[in-house]
Design a protein around this motif. Structure first.
Motif, mmCIF file in Angstrom:
data_model
loop_
_atom_site.group_PDB
_atom_site.id
_atom_site.type_symbol
_atom_site.label_atom_id
_atom_site.label_comp_id
_atom_site.label_asym_id
_atom_site.label_seq_id
_atom_site.Cartn_x
_atom_site.Cartn_y
_atom_site.Cartn_z
ATOM 1 N N ARG A 82 0.821 -1.213 0.000
ATOM 2 C CA ARG A 82 0.000 0.000 0.000
ATOM 3 C C ARG A 82 0.852 1.259 0.000
ATOM 4 O O ARG A 82 0.528 2.238 -0.678
ATOM 5 C CB ARG A 82 -0.941 -0.008 1.207
ATOM 6 N N VAL A 83 1.950 1.254 0.758
ATOM 7 C CA VAL A 83 2.831 2.419 0.801
ATOM 8 C C VAL A 83 3.407 2.703 -0.580
ATOM 9 O O VAL A 83 3.587 3.867 -0.968
ATOM 10 C CB VAL A 83 3.957 2.200 1.831
ATOM 11 N N PHE A 141 21.223 2.662 8.967
ATOM 12 C CA PHE A 141 20.478 3.566 9.858
ATOM 13 C C PHE A 141 19.019 3.137 9.956
ATOM 14 O O PHE A 141 18.444 3.085 11.041
ATOM 15 C CB PHE A 141 20.570 5.003 9.349
ATOM 16 N N HIS A 142 18.410 2.835 8.819
ATOM 17 C CA HIS A 142 16.990 2.474 8.823
ATOM 18 C C HIS A 142 16.748 1.162 9.569
ATOM 19 O O HIS A 142 15.729 1.024 10.261
ATOM 20 C CB HIS A 142 16.472 2.394 7.392
ATOM 21 N N VAL A 168 4.452 -0.559 12.866
ATOM 22 C CA VAL A 168 5.428 0.528 12.966
ATOM 23 C C VAL A 168 6.711 0.155 12.230
ATOM 24 O O VAL A 168 7.232 0.934 11.423
ATOM 25 C CB VAL A 168 5.724 0.864 14.444
ATOM 26 N N VAL A 169 7.222 -1.040 12.486
ATOM 27 C CA VAL A 169 8.443 -1.479 11.817
ATOM 28 C C VAL A 169 8.207 -1.623 10.314
ATOM 29 O O VAL A 169 9.068 -1.247 9.501
ATOM 30 C CB VAL A 169 8.944 -2.811 12.420
ATOM 31 N N ALA A 170 7.041 -2.136 9.939
ATOM 32 C CA ALA A 170 6.725 -2.271 8.508
ATOM 33 C C ALA A 170 6.712 -0.909 7.834
ATOM 34 O O ALA A 170 7.213 -0.750 6.707
ATOM 35 C CB ALA A 170 5.375 -2.958 8.331
ATOM 36 N N ALA A 171 6.152 0.090 8.518
ATOM 37 C CA ALA A 171 6.114 1.441 7.958
ATOM 38 C C ALA A 171 7.521 2.003 7.803
ATOM 39 O O ALA A 171 7.860 2.610 6.779
ATOM 40 C CB ALA A 171 5.277 2.352 8.849
ATOM 41 N N GLY A 176 11.757 4.854 4.639
ATOM 42 C CA GLY A 176 12.719 5.288 5.646
ATOM 43 C C GLY A 176 12.574 6.752 6.035
ATOM 44 O O GLY A 176 11.910 7.545 5.355
ATOM 45 N N GLU A 177 13.220 7.099 7.130
ATOM 46 C CA GLU A 177 13.156 8.454 7.662
ATOM 47 C C GLU A 177 14.530 9.102 7.595
ATOM 48 O O GLU A 177 15.534 8.440 7.341
ATOM 49 C CB GLU A 177 12.605 8.409 9.093
#
Length: 218
Positions: A82-83, A141-142, A168-171, A176-177
């Motif tokens: 979905r993302v 890092f991710h 949360v981990v899947a997102a 990544g952030e």
């Protein structure tokens, strides 16, 4: 990725994109020809998707794609599809809303309960994040960031909240952030200091930083 996993991934992605389904049955023989796979392999892949709520199979009716409302919303594969799908930005926004709801409270509870194993996991993950930033290794890092947030949620000491580490981990893995350390350091420091109010506020500020990094939802 073996053939079975590849077909599951391809079918899931195509269903999310609306390429498959759309009022038409999913015929194993046709899919087998499409993916150069046996009917058995395709049927096994469809069973996996059925377990995720994406298709339904009934005797004499066939296999059909189900609407998004039926999908397992916290399944890691469904989240990733979905993302990366047509409504990816909206789904990322929904995931961030979920995180804003649970992570600050998890940080508060973590500061209160101070579970040694999870606090050690948070500290170890933070150290790996710092090392990855120094080396400019985004992938590392991710990975460490995902473990940091998962450990934070587990540290809440609440079994129901802890289960939400999965989406949360899947997102985080799907999108990544930024390579950001200061806000994570504040969360860790305040949790270790038993400052529940401060830990909750720091976690919220961290997620607000993430929200600024991402494009707003449409």
């Amino acid at each position: 990725m073996n053939l079975h996993a590849r077909i599951v991934d391809e079918l899931g992605r195509l269903i999310v994109e609306g390429v498959l389904g759309d009022g038409q049955p999913l015929v194993p023989e046709e899919l087998g020809r499409r993916f150069s796979a046996s009917r058995t392999v395709v049927r096994e892949a469809l069973r996996v998707l059925e377990s995720k709520g994406m298709v339904t199979a009934r005797p004499r009716v066939g296999t059909w794609a189900l609407p998004p409302e039926a999908w397992d919303a916290i399944d890691p594969d469904v989240i990733a599809w979905r993302v990366n799908g047509p409504d990816g930005r909206r789904h990322l926004h929904e995931l961030l809303e979920l995180r804003l709801t649970i992570e600050p409270q998890a940080a508060r509870l973590a500061a209160h309960h101070r579970r040694p194993v999870e606090l050690s996991a948070m500290a170890a993950a933070y150290a790996l994040m710092a090392d990855a930033v120094e080396r400019q290794d985004t992938a590392a890092f991710h990975d460490a960031d995902s473990e940091f947030h998962a450990a934070l949620i587990r540290a809440s000491g609440n079994a129901l909240i802890a289960q939400l580490q999965v989406p949360v981990v899947a997102a985080l893995r799907a999108h990544g952030e930024p390579l950001e350390l200061v806000a994570h350091s504040r969360v860790l420091t305040l949790v270790l200091a038993k400052n529940a109010d401060g830990a909750e506020s720091a976690s919220r500020r961290l997620l607000e930083t993430v929200a600024q990094y991402r494009s707003p939802a449409p």
